[in-house]
Design a protein around this motif. Structure first.
Motif: not given
Lengths: 111, 169
Positions: A86, B116-117, B72-73, B113, B70, B75-77, A106-111, B65-67, A90
């Protein structure tokens, strides 16, 4: 070794006679063993965490074994293969975010 | 699919929510990793053993796991997991997604987040994502604990650019 035998071995080494005392320790140790400790790659064939713990505790004087067990239960830090994996994922993604040309962002678009 | 995001001292709350989760539900507990205290995930696992593992027989391999620091991580996971499970469970008739954030504020922001998505992604589906939550009736904290706390302040930028481009040169 089967879990049930390993647990009996541990109870014997620790001198646990009452079932309540066994239940206080063994389920938690077995849970952590299943979760990560059994993944340790240097156990011999058929050997797993609870058996290994019992043999390790057996080297101490009886009076010291509870302290040694407490050390394992309260202080031991074991980073499993899955946790390492993990972390690597990361940090690779963070690197990709800083340099988009070497991977997807890395960052997805939220909306 | 129930995703309880685990944090300390929330056993009573999670019990309340767990009563509403059907026995056949698939449970994916979420632990903080990496975390400042490297034993935190292990301790949370033990804290919630009775409710999530001993009673529900949740497979250990369902944990993810999530950080902890973090969002945003997190959120992504969580979003990836929800999308993946929706696709997989779709083969056997679909699923409802349930997220219960009981961890730190940062992870909670990340999970909000993701939910929401996921709601936006769910317009073509019969069900979206639910966030059942049990409010604590009261908090108790000693003066010593309050005085000894060392809060970590975080700033999150959710949209837009952090700096104007002309200032970068």
């Amino acid at each position: 070794m089967k879990d049930i035998n390993a647990q009996e071995l541990l109870a014997q080494v620790m001198g646990w006679k009452e079932q309540d005392v066994v239940q206080e320790h063994v389920p938690t140790l077995q849970l952590l063993a299943d979760y990560k400790y059994n993944q340790y790659q240097r156990y011999g064939p058929g050997k797993r965490f609870v058996e290994s713990l019992a043999l390790w505790l057996d080297q101490f004087e009886s009076a010291d074994r509870a302290h040694a067990l407490e050390l394992v239960q309260k202080r031991l830090i074991f980073i499993s293969e899955q946790e390492i994996s993990h972390l690597v994922t990361f940090y690779n993604q963070r690197r990709s975010a800083k340099n988009p040309s070497c991977g997807f962002p890395f960052w997805g678009k939220i909306a | 699919m129930w995703f309880p995001i685990l944090g300390e001292n929330r056993l009573a709350q999670i019990k309340k929510v767990e009563e509403e989760i059907p026995a056949w539900a698939e449970i994916c507990p979420i632990l903080p990793h990496p975390s400042r205290n490297p034993r935190r995930g292990d301790e949370l696992l033990v804290e919630y053993d009775s409710i999530l593992f001993a009673r529900r027989e949740t497979p250990i391999s369902n944990i993810f796991y999530v950080n902890e620091s973090h969002p945003f991580e997190a959120y992504r996971q969580l979003l990836e997991a929800m999308l993946r499970f929706r696709k997989t469970m779709g083969v056997i008739g679909g699923c409802r997604l349930v997220v219960t954030p009981l961890a730190s504020k940062l992870i909670t922001v990340g999970s909000a987040l993701a939910c929401f998505e996921m709601k936006l992604e769910s317009s073509d589906y019969r069900s979206s994502v639910a966030i059942p939550y049990a409010e604590p009736k009261r908090y108790e904290a000693s003066v010593e604990t309050m005085m000894a706390s060392r809060p970590v302040i975080s700033a999150l930028l959710l949209t837009g650019d952090a700096y104007l481009e002309e200032n970068l040169s």
